[in-house]
Scaffold this active site. Structure first.
Site: not given
Length: 527
Positions: A213, A219, A270-271, A357, A388, A503
């Site tokens: 954005k 990254e 973002g999420r 978040e 399991h 960051k």
């Protein structure tokens, strides 16, 4: 008038706390009225889904108090304020408009000189046109060949949601002849991530989607440079193999390095961005614009049900309030999301970010510390694999962890086989039913190692089959659940300052501007 108040100041809060431990699941489910409870404690959702909470430790009295809390916290009014464009993201002083990416719930919302619903529809149409041109061969690579692969480069909300949605619909699309392009994802700045993806695809026939954005995500830009280096060495032009999803004010906008750009804005977190261009580009290229549109329709339908002020007719609000009771009255620290669908194998990872978040906060919307616990730890894996693995702790561990199952009557591919008088799908569904009752009712045994205390509460979201509409409904259900819980706790569910400090320190390490312990740790890596 809306009042933003801490949970423990609401009149019904202490009454909710006093009801802790009132319901014993072994009694209400294990007795003769168990079947009746299973049928009655169920709420219709959008897209043909149902939310069943019969195995939750609630009764009519508790539900009545939770309904009172929802009214006292003005959840319906706050949701209305959100979708009508009021500034509810107090930390960043922004509106929160992800619902507008899939439908109009209230009045027109204008920002940046634009009608925002029109803006999101325009971007969806541009993505659809681009995807159709790619699929038809109108847009081709340097050699005039069709693109066959799409690869998204992003991190956090630019990766987790879209990746989970792609995996959820991949088999469905193949079974329904809507599968267009294979999708891959690069997110981790660890070079092994990008290297393994690049090595597995034909670069000459791949469109890379760079998602940032701000256009400055470290990254993501690092991985972009990594991919561009591979493209250059292969004699390929980035401008024929990259598109951008970004804001109109970022360095990526109107940039000749990209063959196209599609836009989002600061009002989409973002999420919460899977129904924006962030998810739209990759899903439209992979499955076709119609599948993405159906996905949006399911989300819009779920958003509409979240408007209902009646707690028992609003599955997202009901799920949220039962979660409040479990977290604040019963003091359960975690929640496990257990999809009995391989297609949803990355859905719990997306929900980890969405929930933790958003509501992993210890101060309220005004920055004052809260005196009660907020968001739980979220984790999960698909069944029956999880059975399991960590179910041992869920069944017999010292902590009680509430569970949320997701299951479907039919699988996506329609392929199955009969073994020992039942299909694999029936075995899968049988395991879901068995686990709900086993967790709730337990089992007494003279051997302590084989004794199960029970009283492990669970709910289940279930339907016929996982389709694009159903997936959209699931996504919006959890987004709205998290929103309602944030309103109840009076926290800001739409900023994420907790991800920023690391960051900043990483940048300090890279610029060699360190001292003390940070410098010593940096020296571990020769930095």
């Amino acid at each position: 008038m809306i009042t933003w108040s801490n949970l423990d100041t609401l009149p019904s809060y202490k009454k909710m706390l006093s009801l802790k431990g009132q319901v014993k699941l072994a009694e209400v489910l294990g007795g003769s009225d168990g079947a009746k409870r299973v049928k009655e404690y169920s709420v219709p959702m959008a897209a043909g889904l149902k939310y069943n909470y019969a195995a939750k430790q609630v009764n009519e009295q508790i539900l009545g108090v939770l309904s009172d809390l929802a009214k006292e916290a003005q959840l319906t009014e706050k949701y209305e304020a959100l979708y009508n464009g009021e500034i509810v993201n107090t930390g960043e002083k922004r509106m929160v408009l992800h619902q507008l990416t899939r439908g109009q719930l209230g009045k027109d919302v204008t920002a940046d000189g634009k009608n925002k619903r029109d803006f999101y529809v325009e971007q969806q149409k541009k993505i659809a046109d681009f995807a159709n041109d790619v699929h038809s061969g109108k847009i081709v690579n340097e050699k005039g060949e069709k693109y066959t692969t799409v690869c998204q480069i992003g991190i956090g909300g630019s990766d987790l949601g879209p990746r989970a949605m792609y995996l959820a619909l991949e088999n469905w699309a193949k079974a329904n002849n809507t599968f267009k392009m294979e999708a891959h994802f690069i997110s981790n700045v660890d070079p092994d991530d990008a290297a393994s993806v690049v090595a597995s695809i034909d670069l000459s026939k791949t469109i890379f989607i760079l998602v940032s954005k701000s256009g400055t995500t470290l990254e993501t830009l690092t991985n972009e440079s990594f991919v561009k280096d591979f493209l250059s060495k292969a004699g390929l032009s980035a401008s024929k193999h990259m598109i951008a999803v970004t804001s109109e004010t970022s360095p990526l906008a109107n940039n000749p390095d990209y063959m196209a750009a599609f836009y989002m804005d600061d009002y989409i977190g973002g999420r919460y961005s899977s129904t924006s261009a962030v998810g739209g580009a990759v899903l439209s290229l992979a499955f076709g614009p119609k599948v993405f549109a159906d996905f949006l329709d399911g989300a819009a339908e779920a958003d509409a049900t979240a408007k209902n002020p009646d707690l028992l007719k609003n599955p997202a609000m009901l799920d949220a309030l039962i979660g409040i009771y479990e977290r604040n009255a019963q003091e359960y620290p975690s929640t496990a999301v257990l999809p009995y669908s391989q297609a949803l194998n990355r859905f719990p990872a997306h929900l980890q970010q969405l929930d933790m978040e958003s509501n992993g906060k210890s101060v309220n919307r005004d920055g004052a510390p809260v005196s009660y616990v907020t968001g739980p730890v979220i984790f999960g894996e698909p069944g029956t694999n999880g059975q399991h693995s960590f179910y041992q702790l869920l069944h017999q561990g010292t902590n009680i962890i509430p569970l949320q199952f997701i299951a479907f009557n039919s699988n996506q591919t329609g392929k199955d086989v009969v073994i020992e008088d039942s299909t694999s799908q029936k075995k899968l569904c049988a395991n879901v039913a068995a686990q709900i009752v086993a967790f709730a009712c337990g089992k007494k045994d003279e051997n302590p190692n084989k004794s199960f205390a029970g009283e492990r509460p669970s709910s289940i979201i279930f339907g016929e089959k996982l389709t694009p509409q159903v997936l959209g409904c699931l996504l919006a259900h959890y987004e709205n659940k998290v929103m309602f819980q944030g309103f109840m706790w009076n926290v800001n569910s739409f900023d994420q300052e907790g991800v920023q400090l690391g960051k900043k320190l990483a940048k300090a390490v890279l610029s060699k501007n360190t001292e003390g312990a940070l410098k010593a740790y940096a020296e571990f890596f020769g930095l």
